[in-house]
Scaffold this motif. Structure first.
Motif, PDB file in Angstrom:
ATOM      1  N   ARG B 143       0.817  -1.192   0.000  1.00  0.00           N
ATOM      2  CA  ARG B 143       0.000   0.000   0.000  1.00  0.00           C
ATOM      3  C   ARG B 143       0.866   1.263   0.000  1.00  0.00           C
ATOM      4  O   ARG B 143       0.574   2.238  -0.684  1.00  0.00           O
ATOM      5  N   VAL B 145       3.999   1.664  -0.993  1.00  0.00           N
ATOM      6  CA  VAL B 145       5.244   1.455  -1.740  1.00  0.00           C
ATOM      7  C   VAL B 145       5.805   2.777  -2.268  1.00  0.00           C
ATOM      8  O   VAL B 145       7.021   2.983  -2.320  1.00  0.00           O
ATOM      9  N   LEU B 146       4.910   3.715  -2.584  1.00  0.00           N
ATOM     10  CA  LEU B 146       5.372   5.025  -3.056  1.00  0.00           C
ATOM     11  C   LEU B 146       6.189   5.721  -1.973  1.00  0.00           C
ATOM     12  O   LEU B 146       7.273   6.265  -2.237  1.00  0.00           O
ATOM     13  N   PHE B 147       5.675   5.672  -0.734  1.00  0.00           N
ATOM     14  CA  PHE B 147       6.381   6.323   0.371  1.00  0.00           C
ATOM     15  C   PHE B 147       7.737   5.667   0.599  1.00  0.00           C
ATOM     16  O   PHE B 147       8.739   6.339   0.850  1.00  0.00           O
ATOM     17  N   LEU B 150      10.098   6.825  -2.055  1.00  0.00           N
ATOM     18  CA  LEU B 150      10.477   8.231  -1.863  1.00  0.00           C
ATOM     19  C   LEU B 150      11.474   8.359  -0.712  1.00  0.00           C
ATOM     20  O   LEU B 150      12.438   9.128  -0.798  1.00  0.00           O
ATOM     21  N   ALA B 151      11.244   7.594   0.352  1.00  0.00           N
ATOM     22  CA  ALA B 151      12.184   7.627   1.475  1.00  0.00           C
ATOM     23  C   ALA B 151      13.559   7.162   1.002  1.00  0.00           C
ATOM     24  O   ALA B 151      14.586   7.714   1.410  1.00  0.00           O
ATOM     25  N   LEU B 153      14.770   7.585  -1.989  1.00  0.00           N
ATOM     26  CA  LEU B 153      15.362   8.703  -2.743  1.00  0.00           C
ATOM     27  C   LEU B 153      15.955   9.737  -1.788  1.00  0.00           C
ATOM     28  O   LEU B 153      17.026  10.296  -2.049  1.00  0.00           O
ATOM     29  N   ILE B 154      15.253   9.988  -0.674  1.00  0.00           N
ATOM     30  CA  ILE B 154      15.766  10.962   0.294  1.00  0.00           C
ATOM     31  C   ILE B 154      17.109  10.496   0.842  1.00  0.00           C
ATOM     32  O   ILE B 154      18.057  11.285   0.967  1.00  0.00           O
ATOM     33  N   LEU B 156      19.192   8.626  -0.686  1.00  0.00           N
ATOM     34  CA  LEU B 156      20.175   8.789  -1.762  1.00  0.00           C
ATOM     35  C   LEU B 156      20.700  10.223  -1.788  1.00  0.00           C
ATOM     36  O   LEU B 156      21.910  10.456  -1.906  1.00  0.00           O
ATOM     37  N   VAL B 157      19.770  11.187  -1.633  1.00  0.00           N
ATOM     38  CA  VAL B 157      20.191  12.592  -1.599  1.00  0.00           C
ATOM     39  C   VAL B 157      21.145  12.824  -0.435  1.00  0.00           C
ATOM     40  O   VAL B 157      22.172  13.502  -0.583  1.00  0.00           O
ATOM     41  N   ALA B 158      20.823  12.240   0.722  1.00  0.00           N
ATOM     42  CA  ALA B 158      21.700  12.421   1.885  1.00  0.00           C
ATOM     43  C   ALA B 158      23.091  11.871   1.597  1.00  0.00           C
ATOM     44  O   ALA B 158      24.104  12.489   1.968  1.00  0.00           O
ATOM     45  N   ILE B 160      24.563  11.488  -1.411  1.00  0.00           N
ATOM     46  CA  ILE B 160      25.242  12.370  -2.368  1.00  0.00           C
ATOM     47  C   ILE B 160      25.754  13.599  -1.632  1.00  0.00           C
ATOM     48  O   ILE B 160      26.886  14.043  -1.829  1.00  0.00           O
TER      49      ILE B 160
END
Lengths: 480, 202
Positions: B143, B145-147, B150-151, B153-154, B156-158, B160
């Motif tokens: 249900r 899975v989007l969250f 996205l978490a 990806l966050i 990944l940003v941290a 980088i």
């Protein structure tokens, strides 16, 4: 969730998927590409192209049907499609501005466009959020990337300070936002916007939801730098590298403003009377601080910081109307504002002397004599952002005030007009320096991309006027 | 009854230790109080029937994050007493605002207890025949899975960001290159010098 439902849901997320996958692919490319400078230049171009492609995809998607995905967590409608297109184009413009600057300041790293792409992914999720968790994750994805961009020039003390200040205050605002979200969840029993709207229309839970909303709006107001959550703005604009400041002033502001509009118009629509008070206070304070704070500035980037605070106030005036007309006026105002600000930052990025970048207002002295085209551009842009009659910025403001007045907020409109008149003073000061002071040296020729954006934005302040007139008429008819 | 007693003990210890995190003079002590706060919160999770979250909280936050905190705090030479020196001046105004917010929140708390939906929301909607981890997994990988993505990806940003802001490529760093070492021939490794008597190779 089966594969079929997953694929149908993902179809609504096409631009976000392109951006996220593109960012990761570029990251790999940058790591394995030999030669840092060349990789940075290549990925900068690829990222700009990707953003333009995404804008195209979004426009193409406007023909299809919208809807919600992932059990109502993500929503695609005309509103978010418009915002996304504007965000992608603004971000592409900001990348064009950054490209040459980063090379000449020895900051050219391939991570810059990758982080910008990821930030844009976050903004894109923000404007489509239909759930408190989507909202929070979108904001965090965007903000975290922006904190890093603010401190991108890590050897500069002021850039590090800007990054750190932004990070600490941003973390605090995220805390407020989460606290508000948990209160709302506690009273509505769900994080989905539809369920919150249902709970807000009943009387029992109103007080709790209102408290949650206050905290939530405090967190969101930080992102658009509305007073009293604006302290970071002038410092970050001044300290961060100029193209980063240009990026901050455009796409993230639009995304956060659209998000606020979505929150107050959808889940909290039944509580319009309550949230209007909060928005009105934010609007009046922002307009006031924006107008008076900018009067004494000598640094043009700080001036733009205060100008953005004030302009967020005017956008909030339109939002306070609480009508469909108000919503469109905000979008409209933000779009015109972004065009103006992007152009103004292009002019600021053209202010390079032989010894390096300069950013005092006095450095613009006699610009009309040394660089007539740049002088005209800056004049038109300053007048447009300030809302001088018969440039597009004026019509943006007119529309926002019209929406407020139509909703019965006459007094708010009058306050807005007074602050607007005050704020004209500092835009006029810049124009006076450009036209009536004696020149002190020339600038180096600006790179092609920067020159193009400054000229195009300046032309747009005049050239868009007929389009704006037609759009105004269309929107007023559509809302009526 | 027993459950209520456990709740009040754990909640009180969570609040008091959270206050001590802020109030403690010694930073090491503050981190230790933070660990106590995490433990109390874990206990509250157990009471709610979320055993898995409780264990994760202890393992991740106490076991990894807080211990890392402790190391960092012990390594930094910061005198917190001087840092906090000016804070007494803000106490009257800050205290007033804190008091006002506390009063308002109390108001909200009482409103919640009396709200219509509160009793329904209080029940943890856990199906009888499934256990904690399965329920959580079914939620975050299906249900939500989007969250979840996205978490990711966050994070990944941290990652980088940590690299961009701290990594420096330095010249002249000697690194081990296995391939070159193994492929070295005798000719490059050994140099035969004919030293003349009485002169050396100065």
């Amino acid at each position: 969730m089966t594969v079929e439902t997953l694929l149908t849901d993902l179809r609504l997320l096409t631009p976000e998927l392109i951006l996220a996958v593109g960012a990761m692919a570029f990251l790999l490319l940058g790591v394995y590409w030999k030669g840092e400078e060349a990789a940075a230049r290549l990925i900068m171009r690829l990222s700009t192209a990707l953003l333009v492609i995404c804008a195209g995809v979004t426009i193409w998607m406007a023909g299809g049907e919208g809807g919600t995905a992932f059990h109502g967590a993500f929503k695609l409608d005309a509103f978010s499609l418009y915002a996304k297109t504007a965000i992608y184009l603004a971000a592409a413009g900001a990348l064009v501005l950054a490209s040459h600057y980063l090379q000449s300041e020895r900051l050219a790293k391939f991570e810059y466009p990758v982080l910008a792409l990821l930030a844009v992914t976050g903004m894109s999720v923000m404007v489509s959020s239909n759930d408190l968790i989507t909202l929070y994750l979108g904001i965090e994805l965007q903000s975290l990337a922006l904190y890093i961009l603010a401190a991108f020039n890590r050897d500069s003390l002021r850039a590090s300070e800007a990054g750190l200040k932004y990070f600490v205050l941003g973390a605090l605002s995220s805390g407020l936002l989460l606290y508000g979200a948990s209160l709302i969840y506690g009273f509505a029993g769900s994080t989905g916007f539809d369920a919150i709207a249902a709970a807000a229309s009943e009387d029992g839970a109103k007080i709790g939801l209102l408290f949650g909303l206050v905290f939530l709006l405090s967190g969101l107001a930080f992102k658009i730098s509305a007073v009293p959550f604006h302290m970071w703005t002038p410092d970050v604009y001044e300290g961060a590298p100029t193209p980063v400041a240009a990026f901050f002033a455009t796409a993230p502001k639009l995304a956060a403003m659209v998000l606020i509009a979505r929150v107050v118009y959808e889940p909290f629509a039944p509580m319009t009377e309550e949230w209007r008070q909060i928005i009105v206070v934010l609007a009046i304070l922002s307009m006031g601080v924006g107008a008076f704070g900018a009067l004494m500035q000598s640094n043009i980037k700080r001036l733009m910081g205060y100008s953005s605070i004030g302009n967020m106030g005017y956008a909030l005036v339109g939002l306070a109307a609480g009508t469909a007309l108000g919503l469109w006026s905000v979008l409209f105002y933000m779009t015109l504002y972004i065009v103006g600000v992007l152009g103004a930052f292009a002019v600021i990025l053209s202010m390079r002397r032989a010894e390096g970048m300069v950013e005092r207002i006095d450095d613009l002295k006699g610009l009309s004599k040394t660089h007539p085209a740049l002088g005209w551009s800056m004049t038109a842009l300053m007048f447009s952002i300030g809302g001088m009659p018969f440039l597009v910025g004026f019509f943006g403001k007119l529309f926002v005030f019209y929406a407020a007045a139509e909703a019965g907020l006459w007094w708010l409109m009058v306050i807005g007009l007074v602050f607007s008149a005050v704020s004209i003073a500092y835009y006029l000061r810049v124009v006076k320096v450009i036209w009536f002071d004696e020149p002190e040296g020339r600038f180096e020729p600006a790179p092609a991309g920067v020159a193009l954006i400054s000229r195009a934005a300046a032309l747009a302040t005049v050239g868009l006027v007929p389009v704006v007139g037609v759009m105004l008429a269309l929107v007023i008819n559509a809302a009526a | 009854m027993l459950q209520a007693a456990a709740f009040y003990i754990l909640a009180a210890s969570a609040v008091i230790s959270a206050f001590m995190v802020v109030a403690a003079r010694n930073p090491v002590r503050a981190v230790l109080f933070l660990i106590l706060t995490f433990f109390s919160a874990a206990g509250l999770f157990v009471l709610l029937g979320a055993e898995f979250l409780a264990m994760i909280l202890v393992i991740v936050y106490v076991g990894a994050v807080a211990v890392l905190f402790l190391f960092v705090v012990m390594m930094l030479d910061i005198d917190f007493a001087t840092l906090k020196a000016g804070s007494a001046g803000y106490l009257p105004l800050g205290g007033l605002i804190a008091l006002a917010i506390a009063a308002q929140l109390a108001l909200v708390g009482f409103a919640w207890v009396g709200a219509d939906g509160a009793a329904v929301h209080l029940q943890a909607p856990m199906p009888e025949d499934t256990h904690n981890i399965a329920a959580l997994g079914a939620l975050i990988y299906d249900r939500y899975v989007l969250f979840f993505q996205l978490a990711g990806l966050i994070l990944l940003v941290a990652m980088i960001g940590a690299i961009v802001l701290t990594l420096r490529h330095r010249d002249g760093v000697k690194r081990q290159n296995m391939h070159r070492q193994v492929n070295r021939s005798r000719g490059e490794a050994v140099e035969v010098i004919d030293v003349k008597r009485g002169e050396g190779i100065g």
